[in-house]
Design an enzyme around this catalytic site. Structure first.
Site, PDB file in Angstrom:
ATOM      1  CG  HIS A 168      14.106 116.647  51.746  1.00 45.85           C
ATOM      2  ND1 HIS A 168      13.282 117.297  51.074  1.00 45.85           N
ATOM      3  CD2 HIS A 168      14.241 115.402  51.653  1.00 45.85           C
ATOM      4  CE1 HIS A 168      12.688 116.538  50.177  1.00 45.85           C
ATOM      5  NE2 HIS A 168      13.209 115.169  50.966  1.00 45.85           N
ATOM      6  CG  ASP A 214      10.979 113.147  54.366  1.00 44.36           C
ATOM      7  OD1 ASP A 214      10.258 113.066  55.203  1.00 44.36           O
ATOM      8  OD2 ASP A 214      10.926 112.704  53.047  1.00 44.36           O
ATOM      9  CG  HIS A 273      12.015 108.859  55.953  1.00 41.98           C
ATOM     10  ND1 HIS A 273      11.068 108.605  54.986  1.00 41.98           N
ATOM     11  CD2 HIS A 273      13.130 109.514  55.288  1.00 41.98           C
ATOM     12  CE1 HIS A 273      11.332 109.319  53.610  1.00 41.98           C
ATOM     13  NE2 HIS A 273      12.786 109.616  54.002  1.00 41.98           N
ATOM     14  CE1 TYR A 318      16.328 107.503  47.341  1.00 42.92           C
ATOM     15  CE2 TYR A 318      15.393 105.444  48.107  1.00 42.92           C
ATOM     16  CZ  TYR A 318      16.287 106.335  47.758  1.00 42.92           C
ATOM     17  OH  TYR A 318      17.473 105.785  48.321  1.00 42.92           O
ATOM     18  CG  HIS A 343      16.203 106.852  52.451  1.00 41.65           C
ATOM     19  ND1 HIS A 343      16.409 106.949  51.194  1.00 41.65           N
ATOM     20  CD2 HIS A 343      15.333 107.662  52.790  1.00 41.65           C
ATOM     21  CE1 HIS A 343      15.525 108.067  50.830  1.00 41.65           C
ATOM     22  NE2 HIS A 343      15.012 108.420  52.036  1.00 41.65           N
TER      23      HIS A 343
END
Length: 253
Positions: A206, A61, A112, A153, A116
């Site tokens: 990540h 991510d 993504h 998340y 966010h």
């Protein structure tokens, strides 16, 4: 006028009989229990795998920093491992050269979100904007429109999952969390991944995590030694028709 008196003892006995009858029916019809258990709309956490064809997909991510993108590309290239990068549109705006580099290195660049957010807290129109704006920005850089979406998340509800699929995309979670975002050591990251991977797993890393580039070579080599083949998520997941069980495992229909 007639008055009927129902004795408490009789009523209690009748209630117990009804409960017993219901329990017997549920035991005799387990498929009904299973159907109820999977009514919730779920993303894909992993795929049904086999020891004969051990495949695993690693993903990253990318939402904040960019300091290790080139290092990740070099490590993955040296081991000939393809990966899937889920990028935030704001990250695409800041680092379009890195998005292009990821794509040209053979990795999938997927969605993504745009800012966010917690997708499950948004109204429908905002959900669509979050997904489609990021799709537009990735496509403008790579020439390829994303087909996979990962919720920020890891948060979702039925509406999020349904909306993503209405947009002809697959919502993707993970079943193996490296926990690299916690700033833990490379050895801890390696243990978190290697101990939990199974055929069909999707691993979460990540971009810009402290020790991921340090941990990655050992993880890749260990899993290769165990017979795993690394594939992109788009090549791991199953096409329609398929089912997703209550644990988020994708199965052939």
């Amino acid at each position: 006028m007639r008055v009927f008196i129902i004795r408490k003892q009789w009523w209690t006995s009748a209630g117990c009989l009804c409960v017993a009858a219901m329990m017997f029916w549920l035991v005799s019809h387990p498929q009904a229990v299973g159907a109820a258990a999977v009514q919730r709309q779920l993303p894909i956490y992993c795929v049904e795998g086999s020891e004969e064809q051990k495949k695993v997909a690693i993903s990253f991510d990318a939402a904040w920093g960019n300091e290790d993108t080139e290092a990740l590309i070099q490590i993955l290239d040296s081991y000939e491992v393809p990966a899937t990068f889920f990028v935030v549109a704001q990250w695409v705006d800041r680092y379009p050269e890195s998005v292009k580099a990821l794509y040209e290195a053979g990795h999938d660049v997927m969605n993504h979100s745009t800012t966010h957010p917690h997708m499950e807290e948004l109204p429908y129109e905002k959900m669509v904007t979050e997904v489609e704006t990021c799709n537009d920005k990735v496509e403008a850089v790579t020439g390829v429109r994303p087909t996979l979406f990962r919720c920020p998340y890891g948060g979702y509800n039925d509406q999020v999952v349904t909306t993503v699929r209405e947009l002809k995309m697959e919502p993707i979670q993970w079943d193996v969390d490296s926990l690299d975002w916690k700033g833990i050591s490379a050895n801890e990251i390696e243990r978190n991944v290697v101990s939990k991977v199974r055929p069909g797993s999707i691993v979460l890393f990540h971009n810009a995590a402290d020790h991921t580039p340090e941990a990655l070579p050992n993880i890749i080599q260990t899993l290769k030694n165990e017979g795993y083949e690394f594939v992109k998520i788009a090549d791991l997941i199953l096409p329609q028709p398929y089912t997703i069980d209550a644990a988020g495992v994708q199965h052939p229909a």
